[in-house]
Design a protein around this motif. Structure first.
Motif, PDB file in Angstrom:
ATOM      1  N   GLU A 191       0.810  -1.219   0.000  1.00 17.75           N
ATOM      2  CA  GLU A 191       0.000   0.000   0.000  1.00 17.75           C
ATOM      3  C   GLU A 191       0.841   1.266   0.000  1.00 17.75           C
ATOM      4  N   CYS A 192       2.107   1.168   0.344  1.00 18.82           N
ATOM      5  CA  CYS A 192       3.025   2.306   0.286  1.00 18.82           C
ATOM      6  C   CYS A 192       4.247   1.916  -0.540  1.00 18.82           C
ATOM      7  N   GLU A 193       4.801   2.903  -1.224  1.00 21.52           N
ATOM      8  CA  GLU A 193       6.029   2.644  -1.969  1.00 21.52           C
ATOM      9  C   GLU A 193       7.182   2.451  -0.995  1.00 21.52           C
TER      10      GLU A 193
ATOM     11  N   PRO B 214       1.951   6.357  -0.159  1.00 23.63           N
ATOM     12  CA  PRO B 214       1.187   5.562  -1.120  1.00 23.63           C
ATOM     13  C   PRO B 214       1.539   5.808  -2.586  1.00 23.63           C
ATOM     14  N   THR B 215       1.944   7.016  -2.931  1.00 25.10           N
ATOM     15  CA  THR B 215       2.207   7.303  -4.346  1.00 25.10           C
ATOM     16  C   THR B 215       3.640   7.733  -4.645  1.00 25.10           C
ATOM     17  N   ALA B 216       4.516   7.726  -3.665  1.00 23.98           N
ATOM     18  CA  ALA B 216       5.886   8.171  -3.933  1.00 23.98           C
ATOM     19  C   ALA B 216       6.833   7.706  -2.840  1.00 23.98           C
TER      20      ALA B 216
ATOM     21  N   HIS C 182       5.455  -0.136  -7.067  1.00 26.26           N
ATOM     22  CA  HIS C 182       4.372   0.781  -7.403  1.00 26.26           C
ATOM     23  C   HIS C 182       3.069   0.153  -6.910  1.00 26.26           C
TER      24      HIS C 182
ATOM     25  N   SER D  29       0.192   0.983  -7.330  1.00 28.70           N
ATOM     26  CA  SER D  29      -0.835   1.022  -8.382  1.00 28.70           C
ATOM     27  C   SER D  29      -0.845  -0.269  -9.192  1.00 28.70           C
TER      28      SER D  29
ATOM     29  N   SER E  16       7.910   6.051 -13.794  1.00 24.77           N
ATOM     30  CA  SER E  16       7.314   7.368 -14.008  1.00 24.77           C
ATOM     31  C   SER E  16       8.412   8.339 -14.427  1.00 24.77           C
TER      32      SER E  16
ATOM     33  N   ASP F 103      10.573   8.912 -11.497  1.00 21.81           N
ATOM     34  CA  ASP F 103      11.503   7.791 -11.282  1.00 21.81           C
ATOM     35  C   ASP F 103      12.739   7.972 -12.165  1.00 21.81           C
TER      36      ASP F 103
END
Length: 134
Positions: A32-34, A57-59, A85, A87, A93, A96
């Motif tokens: 759930e987290c990077e 969660p997103t970074a 990721h 997601s 990205s 990244d």
């Protein structure tokens, strides 16, 4: 930040060995987290240290100073980066790519090689080295 010592000197002398070794650190239940892993290797590609950085969660940040300081302290010849990721999409990205290039440029100054940056998704992964991005 969680510091971990590689339990045995795993040989990360190829893409597949690095994928298996670093992929084993990512638990599907904990996606759930990077998270960022940095495997430090010696001149024979033996893993001498693994550092884990917890993200959001997103970074997840790429702590260039910490990675370089650890490399100098450990006498690393190279590093292999890996992160997940949440997601599920393993494609790198733009951020990244930019962060990895920034680290690679800084690492050149101390003769440290950024050997690869692996990105793990739900069922697959990407290698920035294989994609020609490193």
């Amino acid at each position: 930040m969680l510091r971990q010592r590689a339990e045995s000197p795993a040989l990360l002398n190829g893409h597949e060995a690095a994928r298996r070794f670093l992929g084993s650190y990512f638990d599907v239940q904990d996606m759930e987290c990077e998270q960022l892993l940095v495997a430090h290797v010696d001149s024979q590609a033996r893993c001498i240290h693994v550092e884990r950085y917890q993200g959001m969660p997103t970074a997840v940040g790429l702590p260039v100073r910490d990675i370089l300081a650890d490399a100098l302290r450990l006498g690393s010849s190279g590093v292999i980066l890996a992160h997940n990721h949440p997601s599920g999409d393993p494609r790198p990205s733009e951020s990244d790519y930019r962060a990895t290039r920034k680290l690679a440029r800084a690492a050149e100054v101390i003769d440290l090689a950024v050997l690869d940056h692996l990105i793990f998704g739900a069922r697959d992964y990407s290698s920035m080295r294989q994609m020609g991005l490193l």
